[in-house]
Scaffold this motif. Structure first.
Motif, PDB file in Angstrom:
ATOM      1  N   GLN A  28       0.834  -1.205   0.000  1.00 52.23           N
ATOM      2  CA  GLN A  28       0.000   0.000   0.000  1.00 52.23           C
ATOM      3  C   GLN A  28       0.868   1.255   0.000  1.00 52.23           C
ATOM      4  O   GLN A  28       0.583   2.220  -0.726  1.00 52.23           O
ATOM      5  CB  GLN A  28      -0.930   0.031   1.207  1.00 52.23           C
ATOM      6  N   TYR A  29       1.930   1.247   0.799  1.00 47.16           N
ATOM      7  CA  TYR A  29       2.830   2.406   0.842  1.00 47.16           C
ATOM      8  C   TYR A  29       3.458   2.650  -0.530  1.00 47.16           C
ATOM      9  O   TYR A  29       3.476   3.776  -1.028  1.00 47.16           O
ATOM     10  CB  TYR A  29       3.915   2.177   1.893  1.00 47.16           C
ATOM     11  N   GLU A  75       0.425   3.660  -3.128  1.00 47.01           N
ATOM     12  CA  GLU A  75      -0.306   4.906  -2.917  1.00 47.01           C
ATOM     13  C   GLU A  75       0.592   6.097  -2.617  1.00 47.01           C
ATOM     14  O   GLU A  75       0.356   7.196  -3.135  1.00 47.01           O
ATOM     15  CB  GLU A  75      -1.336   4.698  -1.804  1.00 47.01           C
ATOM     16  N   GLU A  76       1.603   5.904  -1.772  1.00 52.17           N
ATOM     17  CA  GLU A  76       2.437   7.030  -1.365  1.00 52.17           C
ATOM     18  C   GLU A  76       3.544   7.340  -2.366  1.00 52.17           C
ATOM     19  O   GLU A  76       3.925   8.502  -2.530  1.00 52.17           O
ATOM     20  CB  GLU A  76       3.050   6.753   0.015  1.00 52.17           C
ATOM     21  N   GLY A 109       1.396   6.708  -6.475  1.00 50.72           N
ATOM     22  CA  GLY A 109       0.125   7.394  -6.702  1.00 50.72           C
ATOM     23  C   GLY A 109      -0.954   6.508  -7.285  1.00 50.72           C
ATOM     24  O   GLY A 109      -1.819   6.981  -8.033  1.00 50.72           O
ATOM     25  N   ARG A 114      -3.968   3.155  -6.830  1.00 51.09           N
ATOM     26  CA  ARG A 114      -5.020   2.674  -5.952  1.00 51.09           C
ATOM     27  C   ARG A 114      -4.979   1.146  -5.941  1.00 51.09           C
ATOM     28  O   ARG A 114      -4.348   0.526  -6.810  1.00 51.09           O
ATOM     29  CB  ARG A 114      -6.382   3.179  -6.427  1.00 51.09           C
TER      30      ARG A 114
END
Length: 296
Positions: free
Chosen positions: A223-224, A227-228, A231, A233
Motif C-alpha cells: 500500500q505504501y 499509494e504514497e 500514486g 489505488r
C-alpha cells in the motif's frame, strides 16, 4: 492503512472480474513464487516480467528475505521500484539508497522471545536468527543455519547469547525448526501471548516462524509503495504470493494471485490461483491478466 478484512469482504462481494486494463503495478514474492528449488528466476518468469515492464507496468518485490539477499533478484530483473524486504519492515531504493521505511522490533519483546525460545527443551530443536542492520546473528552455526545461509547467500555471525547484540533493535526475529508441528505450536502459543498491536507474527514457510514490528506486513508495504510513492489505488495492483506472510498483500490488491503450491488458507483469499512455482506460475498470471494476446 485500509482494514484488510473489510477490503477482503468487499472483494469477495464483487461479481465482475477485475479490469485488467487498470493493472499498473505487479508485486511478487520471491521464495515459492518467483524463485523455486534452483534459487534462480526461471527464464519464462523473467521474460513475462520484462514484457509487463515493456508495457509500462511497474514490477516490485515484496519478500521476507534480508535486503542483501533479495538484492540479486532485484538486479537480475532490472527493477526500479523500491525493494520491500523483511516482510516490509525495510523498504529501500537500491538505486538511490533512500530508506523509505525501517520498522524494528521493540527490544523488550525481542528479549522475551529469546527467553521463550531459549529454554533447554527448545534450544536443541529451534534455531533463532536475529537480523540487525541487514546482518544475520545466530547463537551457533548448525545445519539449519548453514542451509539457510547458503540459499540466502549471506554470512551468519555466531555470537552465543543473542541478548548481547540487542544494543540495536532487530529488524526481524526468525525461529526455524524442521519439526513443523513444533513451529505450529509455538506460533499458536505466541499468538496467545502477544496481540497484533504488539508483534506481527507470521509463517513464511512451514518451518519458519517470524516476528516483526506490529505495523509490518506485506500489505502495508505494498500500500505504501502503490499509494504514497506511485500514486496508485488498490485496483491498479496485482500481487502474487504463496504463503501466509503474503495474505495481507493478496487482500490489499485489486487482484490477488495465489500460487498453486500455496496452503488452502492462502488460496481462499485469492482472486485467482496460478500454477506452482516450478510451472512458472508468475508468468502464467502475468500472461492471463497483463499480457493478454501478447507474445513474450
Amino acid at each position: 492503512m485500509q482494514d484488510t478484512s473489510t477490503h477482503l469482504a468487499t472483494k469477495q462481494a464483487e461479481v465482475k472480474p477485475p479490469n485488467v486494463q487498470d493493472i499498473r503495478l505487479i508485486v511478487v514474492d520471491l521464495d515459492g513464487t518467483t524463485v523455486g528449488e534452483t534459487n534462480q528466476i526461471r527464464p519464462a518468469v523473467k521474460a513475462a516480467i520484462q514484457a509487463a515492464r515493456d508495457k509500462g507496468v511497474e514490477v516490485a518485490i515484496a519478500t521476507g528475505r534480508m535486503y542483501q539477499s533479495a538484492l540479486r533478484f532485484y538486479n537480475d530483473l532490472q527493477l526500479t521500484s523500491p525493494l520491500m524486504t523483511y516482510q516490509g519492515a525495510l523498504i529501500k531504493d537500491p538505486a538511490s539508497g533512500q530508506v523509505h521505511q525501517h520498522l524494528t522490533v521493540p527490544r523488550s519483546y525481542v528479549a522475551q522471545l529469546l527467553e521463550f525460545l531459549g529454554t533447554p527443551e527448545l534450544q536443541s530443536l529451534v534455531s533463532v536468527h536475529l537480523y540487525i542492520d541487514d546482518r544475520l546473528y545466530v547463537r551457533e552455526i548448525n545445519a539449519e543455519t548453514i542451509a539457510y545461509a547458503e540459499r540466502s547467500e549471506v554470512e551468519p555471525v555466531a555470537v552465543g547469547d543473542l541478548r548481547q547484540v540487542l544494543d540495536t533493535e532487530p529488524t526481524k526475529l526468525l525461529a526455524l525448526s524442521q519439526e513443523i508441528d513444533l513451529i505450529d505450536r509455538l506460533f499458536g502459543s505466541l499468538q496467545k501471548r502477544y496481540t497484533p498491536a504488539e508483534l506481527y507474527l507470521t509463517k513464511s514457510v512451514a518451518t519458519f516462524l517470524e516476528a516483526t514490528h506490529p505495523l509490518v506486513n506485506k500489505g502495508n508495504a505494498v500500500q505504501y509503495l502503490a499509494e504514497e510513492i506511485l500514486g496508485l489505488r488498490p485496483e491498479n495492483v496485482m500481487t502474487i504470493g504463496d504463503n501466509f506472510n503474503d495474505l495481507e498483500m493478496l487482500q490489499y490488491a485489486g487482484l490477488g494471485v495465489a500460487m498453486g503450491g500455496a496452503p488452502a488458507g492462502v488460496k481462499a483469499v485469492a482472486d485467482w490461483v496460478a500454477p506452482d512455482v516450478e510451472a512458472d506460475g508468475v508468468a502464467a498470471a502475468i500472461a492471463e491478466f497483463v499480457l493478454i494476446g501478447t507474445e513474450f
